[in-house]
Scaffold this active site. Structure first.
Site, mmCIF file in Angstrom:
data_model
loop_
_atom_site.group_PDB
_atom_site.id
_atom_site.type_symbol
_atom_site.label_atom_id
_atom_site.label_comp_id
_atom_site.label_asym_id
_atom_site.label_seq_id
_atom_site.Cartn_x
_atom_site.Cartn_y
_atom_site.Cartn_z
ATOM 1 N N LYS A 171 -2.539 9.370 5.038
ATOM 2 C CA LYS A 171 -2.017 8.749 6.261
ATOM 3 C C LYS A 171 -0.523 9.023 6.451
ATOM 4 O O LYS A 171 0.260 8.110 6.709
ATOM 5 C CB LYS A 171 -2.309 7.253 6.265
ATOM 6 C CG LYS A 171 -3.802 6.936 6.237
ATOM 7 C CD LYS A 171 -4.065 5.451 6.326
ATOM 8 C CE LYS A 171 -5.562 5.183 6.340
ATOM 9 N NZ LYS A 171 -6.217 5.442 5.035
ATOM 10 N N ARG A 172 -0.158 10.292 6.330
ATOM 11 C CA ARG A 172 1.238 10.678 6.503
ATOM 12 C C ARG A 172 1.616 10.706 7.983
ATOM 13 O O ARG A 172 0.751 10.681 8.863
ATOM 14 C CB ARG A 172 1.485 12.060 5.902
ATOM 15 C CG ARG A 172 1.084 12.218 4.452
ATOM 16 C CD ARG A 172 1.774 11.243 3.529
ATOM 17 N NE ARG A 172 1.691 11.659 2.133
ATOM 18 C CZ ARG A 172 1.985 10.887 1.113
ATOM 19 N NH1 ARG A 172 2.373 9.637 1.324
ATOM 20 N NH2 ARG A 172 1.905 11.343 -0.125
#
Length: 292
Positions: A105-106
């Protein structure tokens, strides 16, 4: 091979669209020894049994936080990251052709996003990654590697997701049109996916009406969907499959994810002696419910 082709091929070869989350919680794992030793021993046993019995999901999804939290970098201890390396090596050996989605979840400004893309694709060797769309197109674009998948948070499965994702926004072109923010994000994803095949969406199984809205919009657009929330979070695999088919979405591009319900469904209870049988039964059950 494009990521779209990889999804379709793995769905057809395994006969299902299950994504198996690999998020180890040490208190739920059998055995003794270091964190790395226990993680390795458990997944090695489980993967051996899965391979022996011909049970395979159509994707795997390790959440990087479950591994990096076991590191102590300032003490020169990277045992959690080393355990993730070991798990990825096992997946390559036991389940060739089945894509691995690195759940990290960058999302950051362009150069930082590129660094995170390099981390996921070049360093970890993942087939796909999860990212946040909050900072917009220049934050997303660096992840658009050729033949790789990118799952952008669209309508998430957690209860707090509605706080922002269900806010209503005004269409920038037609100011008379108002819709939830998750629909605006779906527009963004589908628009970018035209020039970047493999860009997809994270859409939770716990919000079935929203899932129907989004899958209706994505039907025929070749936008992959990663669908968490089945199992421990209360989502129903049968209802998700029915919704996808009702809306005309190509189910082979979806991956219905379950994590702890497959790898340690006993939760905080003592690890049962027949833990492998319990895991195999849960995995087999979900693959049957999500058959294609």
């Amino acid at each position: 091979m494009s990521y779209i082709d990889i999804l379709r091929e793995s769905a057809e070869s395994t006969g299902n669209i299950v994504c198996m989350g690999l998020d180890p919680q040490l208190q739920a794992l059998p055995g003794e020894g270091s964190a790395r030793e226990r993680i390795n021993a458990f997944f090695d046993e489980l993967f051996h049994r899965m391979r022996l019995e011909g049970v395979s999901p159509a994707a795997f999804k390790p959440n990087i936080g479950y591994y990096s939290a076991l590191d102590n970098p300032r003490e020169d201890d990277f045992s959690g990251s080393q355990a993730l390396c070991d798990v990825l090596d096992m997946l390559d050996a036991f389940f060739p052709g089945v894509p691995v989605i690195l759940d990290s979840k960058r999302g950051d400004i362009a150069r930082s996003s590129l660094n995170y893309a390099i981390e996921a694709f070049d360093k970890w060797g993942a087939a796909a990654v999860t990212i946040s769309p909050y900072m917009g197109t220049d934050s997303i674009s660096p992840f658009a590697y050729e033949n790789k998948g990118v799952y952008i948070l669209n309508r998430t499965s957690n209860p707090g997701g509605a706080v922002l994702q269900n806010l209503h926004v005004i269409d920038p072109v037609d100011e008379k049109e108002i819709y939830p923010l998750y629909i605006a994000v779906a527009h963004l994803i589908a628009g970018m996916a035209k020039d970047n095949p493999g860009l997809g969406a994270v859409v939770g199984a716990t919000n079935l009406n929203e899932l129907r809205d989004i899958s209706t919009y994505y039907a025929g657009r070749d936008v992959p969907m990663l669908i968490p929330g089945v199992g421990s979070q209360g989502g129903s695999a049968e209802e998700v499959m029915a919704a996808l088919r009702e809306t005309g979405y190509d189910v082979r591009l979806a991956r219905i994810n379950s994590s702890s319900a497959l790898t340690h469904p006993w939760k905080k209870a003592p690890v049962p002696e027949d833990y492998l049988d319990i895991c195999l039964a849960a995995i087999r059950s979900l693959t049957e419910k999500c058959s294609v």
